[in-house]
Every structure is written in C-alpha cells, then in structure tokens.
Write a protein that holds these residues in place. Structure first.
Motif, PDB file in Angstrom:
ATOM      1  N   UNK A 242      15.150 -11.817 -31.348  1.00  0.00           N
ATOM      2  CA  UNK A 242      15.182 -12.989 -32.148  1.00  0.00           C
ATOM      3  C   UNK A 242      15.620 -12.832 -33.488  1.00  0.00           C
ATOM      4  N   UNK A 243      15.679 -11.852 -33.907  1.00  0.00           N
ATOM      5  CA  UNK A 243      16.242 -11.437 -35.339  1.00  0.00           C
ATOM      6  C   UNK A 243      17.863 -11.503 -35.187  1.00  0.00           C
ATOM      7  N   UNK A 244      18.239 -10.679 -34.067  1.00  0.00           N
ATOM      8  CA  UNK A 244      19.548 -10.860 -33.585  1.00  0.00           C
ATOM      9  C   UNK A 244      20.184 -12.027 -33.553  1.00  0.00           C
ATOM     10  N   UNK A 245      19.675 -13.028 -32.991  1.00  0.00           N
ATOM     11  CA  UNK A 245      20.057 -14.319 -32.553  1.00  0.00           C
ATOM     12  C   UNK A 245      20.058 -15.185 -33.923  1.00  0.00           C
ATOM     13  N   UNK A 246      19.166 -14.720 -34.851  1.00  0.00           N
ATOM     14  CA  UNK A 246      19.168 -15.579 -36.280  1.00  0.00           C
ATOM     15  C   UNK A 246      20.139 -15.152 -36.990  1.00  0.00           C
ATOM     16  N   UNK A 247      20.542 -13.905 -37.054  1.00  0.00           N
ATOM     17  CA  UNK A 247      21.549 -13.203 -37.813  1.00  0.00           C
ATOM     18  C   UNK A 247      22.832 -13.643 -37.324  1.00  0.00           C
ATOM     19  N   UNK A 248      23.191 -14.017 -36.159  1.00  0.00           N
ATOM     20  CA  UNK A 248      24.211 -14.379 -35.483  1.00  0.00           C
ATOM     21  C   UNK A 248      24.327 -15.994 -35.684  1.00  0.00           C
ATOM     22  N   UNK A 255      17.660 -22.152 -42.463  1.00  0.00           N
ATOM     23  CA  UNK A 255      16.719 -23.162 -42.409  1.00  0.00           C
ATOM     24  C   UNK A 255      15.321 -22.238 -42.440  1.00  0.00           C
ATOM     25  N   UNK A 256      15.004 -21.263 -41.647  1.00  0.00           N
ATOM     26  CA  UNK A 256      13.567 -20.508 -41.427  1.00  0.00           C
ATOM     27  C   UNK A 256      13.412 -19.726 -42.676  1.00  0.00           C
ATOM     28  N   UNK A 257      14.529 -19.207 -43.421  1.00  0.00           N
ATOM     29  CA  UNK A 257      14.182 -18.461 -44.753  1.00  0.00           C
ATOM     30  C   UNK A 257      13.819 -19.366 -45.785  1.00  0.00           C
ATOM     31  N   UNK A 258      14.356 -20.576 -45.707  1.00  0.00           N
ATOM     32  CA  UNK A 258      14.188 -21.601 -46.747  1.00  0.00           C
ATOM     33  C   UNK A 258      12.951 -22.362 -46.511  1.00  0.00           C
ATOM     34  N   UNK A 265       7.616 -23.866 -34.979  1.00  0.00           N
ATOM     35  CA  UNK A 265       8.741 -24.507 -33.889  1.00  0.00           C
ATOM     36  C   UNK A 265       9.963 -23.739 -33.710  1.00  0.00           C
ATOM     37  N   UNK A 266      10.315 -22.526 -34.835  1.00  0.00           N
ATOM     38  CA  UNK A 266      11.351 -21.765 -34.634  1.00  0.00           C
ATOM     39  C   UNK A 266      11.295 -20.837 -33.339  1.00  0.00           C
ATOM     40  N   UNK A 267       9.759 -20.366 -33.346  1.00  0.00           N
ATOM     41  CA  UNK A 267       9.379 -19.318 -32.407  1.00  0.00           C
ATOM     42  C   UNK A 267       9.344 -20.109 -31.079  1.00  0.00           C
ATOM     43  N   UNK A 268       9.131 -21.292 -31.079  1.00  0.00           N
ATOM     44  CA  UNK A 268       9.289 -21.796 -29.809  1.00  0.00           C
ATOM     45  C   UNK A 268      10.459 -22.033 -29.243  1.00  0.00           C
ATOM     46  N   UNK A 269      11.435 -22.353 -30.037  1.00  0.00           N
ATOM     47  CA  UNK A 269      12.793 -22.541 -29.821  1.00  0.00           C
ATOM     48  C   UNK A 269      13.381 -21.047 -29.356  1.00  0.00           C
ATOM     49  N   UNK A 270      13.346 -20.090 -29.997  1.00  0.00           N
ATOM     50  CA  UNK A 270      13.796 -18.850 -29.461  1.00  0.00           C
ATOM     51  C   UNK A 270      13.126 -18.099 -28.402  1.00  0.00           C
ATOM     52  N   UNK A 317      21.892 -29.849 -24.503  1.00  0.00           N
ATOM     53  CA  UNK A 317      22.615 -28.797 -25.150  1.00  0.00           C
ATOM     54  C   UNK A 317      21.954 -27.595 -25.371  1.00  0.00           C
ATOM     55  N   UNK A 318      21.551 -26.977 -24.195  1.00  0.00           N
ATOM     56  CA  UNK A 318      20.289 -26.033 -24.007  1.00  0.00           C
ATOM     57  C   UNK A 318      21.029 -24.581 -24.838  1.00  0.00           C
ATOM     58  N   UNK A 319      22.551 -24.550 -24.784  1.00  0.00           N
ATOM     59  CA  UNK A 319      23.068 -23.539 -25.025  1.00  0.00           C
ATOM     60  C   UNK A 319      23.142 -23.200 -26.706  1.00  0.00           C
ATOM     61  N   UNK A 320      22.584 -24.340 -27.304  1.00  0.00           N
ATOM     62  CA  UNK A 320      22.567 -24.307 -28.851  1.00  0.00           C
ATOM     63  C   UNK A 320      21.332 -23.895 -29.130  1.00  0.00           C
ATOM     64  N   UNK A 321      21.201 -23.090 -30.413  1.00  0.00           N
ATOM     65  CA  UNK A 321      20.115 -22.759 -30.841  1.00  0.00           C
ATOM     66  C   UNK A 321      19.608 -23.686 -32.059  1.00  0.00           C
ATOM     67  N   UNK A 322      18.681 -24.315 -31.838  1.00  0.00           N
ATOM     68  CA  UNK A 322      18.211 -25.334 -32.735  1.00  0.00           C
ATOM     69  C   UNK A 322      16.782 -25.253 -33.149  1.00  0.00           C
ATOM     70  N   UNK A 323      16.584 -24.809 -34.021  1.00  0.00           N
ATOM     71  CA  UNK A 323      15.197 -24.307 -34.776  1.00  0.00           C
ATOM     72  C   UNK A 323      14.322 -25.706 -34.970  1.00  0.00           C
ATOM     73  N   UNK A 324      14.940 -26.687 -34.993  1.00  0.00           N
ATOM     74  CA  UNK A 324      14.300 -28.203 -34.955  1.00  0.00           C
ATOM     75  C   UNK A 324      13.923 -28.940 -33.816  1.00  0.00           C
ATOM     76  N   UNK A 325      14.415 -28.371 -32.607  1.00  0.00           N
ATOM     77  CA  UNK A 325      14.363 -28.969 -31.205  1.00  0.00           C
ATOM     78  C   UNK A 325      12.911 -29.165 -30.800  1.00  0.00           C
ATOM     79  N   UNK A 326      12.829 -30.081 -29.938  1.00  0.00           N
ATOM     80  CA  UNK A 326      11.592 -30.396 -29.252  1.00  0.00           C
ATOM     81  C   UNK A 326      11.455 -29.464 -28.123  1.00  0.00           C
TER      82      UNK A 326
END
Length: 393
Positions: A242-248, A255-258, A265-270, A317-326
C-alpha cells in the motif's frame, strides 16, 4: 479452456492484476479452467458472479473437496482439523464463527486501536532514530501486525520475541519444507503453552475468553493458528505494498497526507486496487446453473479476487488508484459467511499506520528506482519482499 490461472503481471505494472484475467473477463465472467492436478473446473473473473458464488451455500469451502489452481499446491482429502473453521461449512463453521465473532467487541477493538497506535509510534520512533534510508518491511510492516496478533491472543511480553520469530519464519521465502514444518510445529507449541497458562490464569484476551467455552485444547490451538495465519502475512503485505502504491501515485499520497480523515476510504481503495490474495476456491455441492453455464457437483470454482475487484462493470476505470472512490462491494476480504473475521483489525492497522508514517516523514520517497523493488510474484500472498525508503532529516 484456459490451461492455467493467469498469474503473469505486465512488466513495469506491479499494482495491476495479470492482464490475462481481464482478457478472460472480456469474453465471459465464467471460464472453464484446467487445474494442475487434472481436475476440470471453473474460473470466475466477474464481480457480480464472484459475490454470487461466495454467498451461495451450495458452494462448499471444505478443504477435502477443493482443487487448487496453482502447480505444486498441497491438497488434502481429509476434513479440516477441529478449529480450522475457515475450511468448514455450516453447521461446524457456524459454531466456531459465532464464538469468535463475540470476541471482536467494541471495547476490545477500541483498546486494540489505542495499542496499535502505540506500537506504530514505537516503530516510527525507532525508524527515525536509525535514520534514512530504511526498509519499511522489517521496520513497520512486519512488527505492527505481529505485535497486534500478540495483543489479540494475549502472548506475554517475555514470550513475544520467540513467538514472532517462529511466526515470521512460517512465511520466509528461502525455507526448506523441513524448516517450514519446524516453524509450524513451534508456533503450535507456543499457542498450546499459552492455552495451558490461560486456563490457569485467564486475562483480557481472545484465548483467555475462549478457554471458558466448551472448546478443546486442540480446537483452541487451531483457532489461534488460524487467527495468526489470517492476520500476519496479509496485513504485512498490505501495509508495505500500500505504501509502495502511494509513493508511486504522489497525487494520491498528498491527498492522504493532507487529509487524515480520508484514511478510512483510502484503505478500502487500496484493498480493492491491490487485491493481494489472488483467489479463493469453492466446490459445487450439487448440479446448478451459474452465469448461464451448467456446473456439476464436485467441480471446483476458483474466484479471482483481483479480477473481481477490477471489474469495470462495478468499478469504473478500475486500473486507476482513486482514494476518493466509492468502493462498496469489493471482495478483498471475501464475501458471505466466510468473509474475513479479522477484517476490522486489518483495517484499523492500515488506517493508523499509513497516515502516521506519512505525517512523521513528510518527504518520504523510495530509496531505489521503482523497478528495483522486489515484488512477491513468487509467493501466494502478493506484496514486496523489501521496500527501501528515504526522507530528509
């Protein structure tokens, strides 16, 4: 007929599922599958069909009935040992599940959350003291779940190092079969010692509470091992990957840091995006219709978790990491009566650890090129072997 379960990921795409899964799903959410042991069964790659199979009690989770879709997998024609409830059906599964569900109380989860925060802070303090660069896997991703399991099971502090060494040895890549067997026996031995001690002097932990039930020592040992197996390596790899994905994905990291309130929600998307558990298997108990096909009693059905969680019919767009996604409906923890019992504990660890890490080290970055991060493509649970990071003092 696809001869094997697609497992090969595209070069330079460590977070995307094997492209062969999407190709199959594009043709049909249900495909015939040749299993390595010669069994002819099925592969589910669609989200709706995955949830249908996992919720249908005509599909069995019993270990002695299933075939596994990977070469060299150890199978058994014997029923699961007493206490190994994840490989059982009702009513046996129901009995164990009901006993264990009562252990994850609001009070206990609140206490564990506070302790998880303390453990995370201890890990980050030690990481800061040692200085940049650091490997997140041994610095945080391994000790946090290991210590959390110790808290849950009530492992005494004096025994925790020994317990964690044996437990982590179970998941070493370079183990011989003999070494893995020794680690397995050692973990069972420590849990057995714990149970004997808690029968004499119970405390406020899961094993102590369960000794007051009608469960035998054998059942308790296997339940303890099941909780360990479900909550250690999986959470370790979700934290590191999960951290690797965020760093990339620096925009998502920012978004998550701020906004730490976004953590849930970020955890569910990861969980959806990474889907580190590649599959789960069920076996048809009777002839039935599934996805317009006739499934015969005795045929195994492999549900691809990454394919279901990347189905564009449910997740645009499932290939996109979107921390605000439902992300409602993802199957990272399974679905139905066998949905992961400790899922809330895993969520808490991620919700606590990832924002704390980003807050403590605002300039955190990979210490090596992304292509040099060793991913666990050779392991059942996907993740990274090491994750070197650096930061400004």
């Amino acid at each position: 007929m696809t001869r094997t379960l697609p497992t090969e990921r595209a070069a330079g795409q460590p977070f995307d599922p094997p492209p062969g899964l999407a190709e199959l799903r594009g043709k049909s959410p249900l495909s015939r599958l040749d299993y390595p042991d010669g069994h002819a069964g099925w592969l589910v790659t669609g989200h709706a069909l995955a949830r249908e199979v996992l919720a249908d009690r005509r599909f069995s989770a019993r270990v002695e009935l299933r075939h596994l879709p990977i070469p060299g997998a150890v199978t058994s024609d014997q029923p699961a040992p007493p206490g190994m409830f994840g490989s059982m059906d009702a009513p046996e599964h129901t009995r164990y599940r009901r006993l264990l569900a009562g252990q994850f109380t609001v009070r206990r989860m609140r206490r564990l959350t506070e302790r998880i925060q303390e453990i995370a802070d201890e890990c980050l303090n030690a990481m800061a003291e040692r200085g940049s660069p650091a490997d997140v896997v041994p610095a945080l991703a391994q000790p946090l779940p290991a210590q959390t399991i110790c808290e849950l099971l009530g492992v005494p502090y004096a025994e925790r190092d020994r317990f964690q060494q044996h437990a982590l040895a179970l998941f070493r890549l370079d183990n011989t079969p003999e070494e893995t067997g020794e680690a397995y026996g050692a973990v069972l031995g420590v849990i057995g010692e714990l149970i004997a001690a808690k029968r004499k002097a119970p405390a406020d932990d899961v094993l102590s509470d369960l000794t007051g039930s009608d469960l035998t020592d054998t059942e308790l040992v296997n339940i303890g091992f099941s909780l360990l197996g479900a909550g250690l390596d999986t959470t370790t790899n979700m934290l590191a990957l999960g951290l690797f994905a965020l760093l990339e994905h620096p925009d998502q990291l920012a978004l998550l840091r701020d906004d730490p309130e976004l953590a849930g929600n970020a955890v569910e998307e990861l969980l959806r995006y990474l889907s580190i558990i590649p599959f789960t298997v069920r076996t048809a108990l009777e002839d039935l219709e599934l996805g317009g096909e006739h499934v015969t009693a005795g045929e195994s059905v492999t549900v691809s978790v990454p394919a279901a969680n990347h189905d564009p019919e449910h997740f645009p767009a499932p290939e996109k990491l979107d921390l605000r996604r439902k992300t409602s409906g993802h199957v990272a923890f399974g679905h139905g009566i066998h949905q992961c019992l400790g899922q809330q504990l895993a969520r808490v660890q991620m919700r606590v650890a990832l924002p704390a890490l980003l807050s403590r080290f605002p300039s955190l970055r990979l210490a090596v090129p992304a292509e040099d991060v060793a991913v666990r493509s050779d392991m059942l649970i996907y993740g990274v072997h090491h994750l070197p990071v650096a930061w400004e003092a």
